[in-house]
Design a protein around this motif. Structure first.
Motif, PDB file in Angstrom:
ATOM      1  N   GLY A  23       4.858   0.285   5.779  1.00 26.83           N
ATOM      2  CA  GLY A  23       4.023  -0.561   4.943  1.00 26.83           C
ATOM      3  C   GLY A  23       4.465  -2.009   4.951  1.00 26.83           C
ATOM      4  O   GLY A  23       3.712  -2.897   4.574  1.00 26.83           O
ATOM      5  N   GLY A  24       5.703  -2.238   5.373  1.00 29.82           N
ATOM      6  CA  GLY A  24       6.222  -3.603   5.409  1.00 29.82           C
ATOM      7  C   GLY A  24       7.174  -3.908   4.273  1.00 29.82           C
ATOM      8  O   GLY A  24       7.897  -4.905   4.313  1.00 29.82           O
ATOM      9  N   GLY A  25       7.185  -3.042   3.256  1.00 33.06           N
ATOM     10  CA  GLY A  25       8.043  -3.283   2.103  1.00 33.06           C
ATOM     11  C   GLY A  25       9.520  -3.212   2.440  1.00 33.06           C
ATOM     12  O   GLY A  25      10.352  -3.860   1.804  1.00 33.06           O
ATOM     13  N   VAL A  47       3.570  -4.033  -2.381  1.00 31.84           N
ATOM     14  CA  VAL A  47       2.558  -2.980  -2.432  1.00 31.84           C
ATOM     15  C   VAL A  47       1.159  -3.557  -2.221  1.00 31.84           C
ATOM     16  O   VAL A  47       0.320  -2.943  -1.546  1.00 31.84           O
ATOM     17  N   MET A  48       0.916  -4.751  -2.726  1.00 33.73           N
ATOM     18  CA  MET A  48      -0.395  -5.375  -2.554  1.00 33.73           C
ATOM     19  C   MET A  48      -0.689  -5.656  -1.085  1.00 33.73           C
ATOM     20  O   MET A  48      -1.787  -5.374  -0.593  1.00 33.73           O
ATOM     21  N   GLN A  49       0.299  -6.201  -0.365  1.00 33.86           N
ATOM     22  CA  GLN A  49       0.052  -6.517   1.046  1.00 33.86           C
ATOM     23  C   GLN A  49      -0.087  -5.267   1.900  1.00 33.86           C
ATOM     24  O   GLN A  49      -0.713  -5.299   2.960  1.00 33.86           O
ATOM     25  N   VAL A 197       0.630 -14.784  -4.083  1.00 38.57           N
ATOM     26  CA  VAL A 197       1.568 -14.485  -3.005  1.00 38.57           C
ATOM     27  C   VAL A 197       1.149 -13.216  -2.263  1.00 38.57           C
ATOM     28  O   VAL A 197       1.221 -13.135  -1.029  1.00 38.57           O
ATOM     29  N   GLY A 198       0.679 -12.201  -2.999  1.00 38.31           N
ATOM     30  CA  GLY A 198       0.259 -10.954  -2.385  1.00 38.31           C
ATOM     31  C   GLY A 198      -0.877 -11.145  -1.394  1.00 38.31           C
ATOM     32  O   GLY A 198      -0.866 -10.569  -0.302  1.00 38.31           O
ATOM     33  N   VAL A 199      -1.851 -11.960  -1.747  1.00 41.05           N
ATOM     34  CA  VAL A 199      -2.982 -12.230  -0.845  1.00 41.05           C
ATOM     35  C   VAL A 199      -2.511 -13.013   0.373  1.00 41.05           C
ATOM     36  O   VAL A 199      -2.916 -12.731   1.505  1.00 41.05           O
TER      37      VAL A 199
END
Length: 250
Positions: A23-25, A47-49, A197-199
């Protein structure tokens, strides 16, 4: 300026998501912490990204035939349920406890993945009830620590259930869609998401994931396994360093 920089960093996160099926986290959470974000906010952004990168990457994995859709559905619905508890778990545990939980499971994943053969010695286990249960447990733990779960799920599928590594990587990225959506809602309701930041990171990750997925389909299984192990070890060292800092040992 920081948001723009994180947007460009999203390119790297997206590439890693596509190539490693994560997921990238695993990369983003430690990075955001070092940029000065609190771990709980870093988890929310991460989690948003994941929603962006996992959806786009899974589409390309499906087209390439490395997504076990029928198995991924059961894992995904399990994650949907488990991730719904992430807001409660993050609220209940301290930052140090979350870091230790993440490092402990990561260490187990490294060991099991390292010991698994490149070519599975047995037929893959695709029990629907087992996959659903695994999805619940990993979904709850993973989203609560800011990862999509692939860093825990891929070693489990390869090491315990004898899956082919490429199909495991492709399916775990699909699994992340369910957990990230459920986890995002839970974390947002708890106030742990920075939407701007998430977007920014999410848009960058969409651009990067395309190239990561393409490379993942082309490299040999042995190369991909070594790359995954290297990533896991680096993230473990970074997390351990942060734990020691939190405990005022460093």
């Amino acid at each position: 300026m920081m948001v723009i920089a994180l947007g460009f960093f999203g390119l790297l996160v997206g590439f890693s998501s596509g190539f490693f099926g994560i997921g990238g986290g695993t990369i983003l959470v430690p990075t955001l912490i070092y940029f000065g974000y609190d771990i709980k906010m870093a988890i929310g952004i991460s989690v948003m990204q994941m929603i962006f990168s996992s959806m786009f990457g899974s589409y390309h994995n499906y087209k390439a035939g490395v997504l076990q859709l029928h198995s991924g559905i059961y894992l995904g619905f399990g994650a949907l349920i488990g991730a719904g508890f992430s807001g409660l778990i993050v609220d209940a545990l301290s930052s140090l406890a979350l870091l230790i939980l993440f490092a402990s499971i990561l260490a187990l994943s490294i060991y099991k993945f390292f010991s698994a053969p490149i070519v599975p010695a047995h037929e893959p286990n695709e029990s629907k009830s087992l996959l659903f249960g695994v999805g619940i447990v990993i979904g709850a733990i993973a989203i609560s620590t800011g990862t999509g779960g692939a860093i825990f799920l891929t070693p489990f599928l390869v090491g315990f259930l004898h899956w082919d590594i490429k199909k495991a990587v492709g399916t775990t990225l699909f699994f992340i869609i369910f957990g990230s959506i459920s986890g995002f809602i839970s974390l947002a309701l708890s106030g742990h998401v920075d939407y701007t930041v998430g977007v920014a990171v999410g848009i960058g990750s969409v651009l990067g994931v395309y190239f990561g997925v393409k490379l993942s389909h082309r490299v040999e299984k042995k190369v991909q396994k070594r790359a995954l192990l290297f990533l896991y070890v680096v993230m473990f060292v970074l997390t351990l360093n942060k734990i020691l800092s939190e405990m005022n040992i460093l």
